[in-house]
Design an enzyme around this catalytic site. Sequence first.
Site, PDB file in Angstrom:
ATOM      1  N   GLY A 105     -10.726   6.497   5.012  1.00  9.45           N
ATOM      2  CA  GLY A 105     -12.671   6.252   4.577  1.00  9.45           C
ATOM      3  C   GLY A 105     -12.793   7.327   3.627  1.00  9.45           C
ATOM      4  O   GLY A 105     -13.730   6.865   2.326  1.00  9.45           O
ATOM      5  N   TRP A 107     -11.489   6.660   0.126  1.00 15.39           N
ATOM      6  CA  TRP A 107     -11.593   6.287  -0.987  1.00 15.39           C
ATOM      7  C   TRP A 107     -12.762   5.989  -0.817  1.00 15.39           C
ATOM      8  O   TRP A 107     -13.850   5.815  -2.190  1.00 15.39           O
ATOM      9  CB  TRP A 107     -10.533   5.274  -1.513  1.00 15.39           C
ATOM     10  N   ASP A 137     -10.712  -2.541   7.210  1.00 13.12           N
ATOM     11  CA  ASP A 137      -9.681  -2.281   7.690  1.00 13.12           C
ATOM     12  C   ASP A 137      -9.337  -2.300   9.350  1.00 13.12           C
ATOM     13  O   ASP A 137     -11.065  -2.720  10.555  1.00 13.12           O
ATOM     14  CB  ASP A 137      -9.510  -0.652   8.532  1.00 13.12           C
ATOM     15  N   ASP A 153      -8.017  -6.459  10.617  1.00 11.47           N
ATOM     16  CA  ASP A 153      -7.228  -7.087   9.909  1.00 11.47           C
ATOM     17  C   ASP A 153      -7.502  -8.038   8.748  1.00 11.47           C
ATOM     18  O   ASP A 153      -8.230  -8.857   8.392  1.00 11.47           O
ATOM     19  CB  ASP A 153      -5.951  -8.027  10.501  1.00 11.47           C
ATOM     20  N   ASP A 178      -5.637   0.653  -1.257  1.00 13.36           N
ATOM     21  CA  ASP A 178      -4.420   1.649  -1.464  1.00 13.36           C
ATOM     22  C   ASP A 178      -3.324   1.182   0.257  1.00 13.36           C
ATOM     23  O   ASP A 178      -3.327   1.855   0.803  1.00 13.36           O
ATOM     24  CB  ASP A 178      -5.367   2.840  -1.179  1.00 13.36           C
ATOM     25  N   LYS A 218      -1.931  -0.266  -5.135  1.00  9.72           N
ATOM     26  CA  LYS A 218      -1.044   0.419  -4.574  1.00  9.72           C
ATOM     27  C   LYS A 218      -0.185  -0.350  -4.259  1.00  9.72           C
ATOM     28  O   LYS A 218      -0.473  -1.884  -3.669  1.00  9.72           O
ATOM     29  CB  LYS A 218      -1.130   0.968  -2.994  1.00  9.72           C
TER      30      LYS A 218
END
Length: 269
Positions: A105, A107, A137, A153, A178, A218
């Site tokens: 959490g 970000w 998440d 997911d 990320d 990322k």
Amino acid sequence: MSKGGAGKGGPGGAGRSGPGGAGGSGSAKGPGGGQRMMHVRVKTAAKRTSSSQRWLARQLNDPYVVASKRDGLRSRAAYKLKEIDDKYQLLKPGLRVVDLGAAPGGWSQIAADRVKSLGADPERGVPERGGQVVAIDYLGVEPLPGVTIVEMDFTAPEAEDRLKGLLRDGHADIVLSDMAAPTVGHTRTDHLRIIGLAETAAHFACDVLTPGGAFLCKVFQGGTERDLLDHLKRNFAVVRHIKPPASRADSAELYVLATGFRGEQEQQR
């Protein structure tokens, strides 16, 4: 796929909020904070491997880990987003943000503070409705003020519609990712997995962003695969690779930032 497995979480980096509670603060001071950091030596333990010994020593002596605890942030990785946003000014009051692979959490904390998703505050110049942060998440994320959390997911077929249904007007201004796939130790395989996640995130961003929107994701050194890079360049005005100071120097971690989303009319040309 959680970013918790790639440096955001894990022992020492997350788990509980420090001063300031679960909400954290986008005005976090970062490493140092005006105080000199003392080096911590780790005692050898019979059940601890040499690699876990090194990891623990690095965590205990990492200024970003120390700062995250002091500033009430859930992970050291929160400072990566903070540093990127300090430079590129992505997160503004009133914007709608999606955080992909959000656990634990960090970000989302920075995003919620900067887009003012806790609601309107005319005295601070916050728009009437404030911003919005939706985080997803498959790992559980403890509740965060100003953040809507979806435990799912992101690659599941129904995830995109679920996120769009939660977003105000069904669209976002910024998509953050990320995410990192679990590694298997084979460089090429690990690279393909992270690029696969990045491609999925990029296609989602192009489906949900409003014109002018931004996508931060990322990747790993070796950069962004040509197909993904071409896709981003077709759909965004500016695409760049960046490595914030909070990203460890010995890490292959890198981020691609795409800004100035062109919108559906440009995509169809």
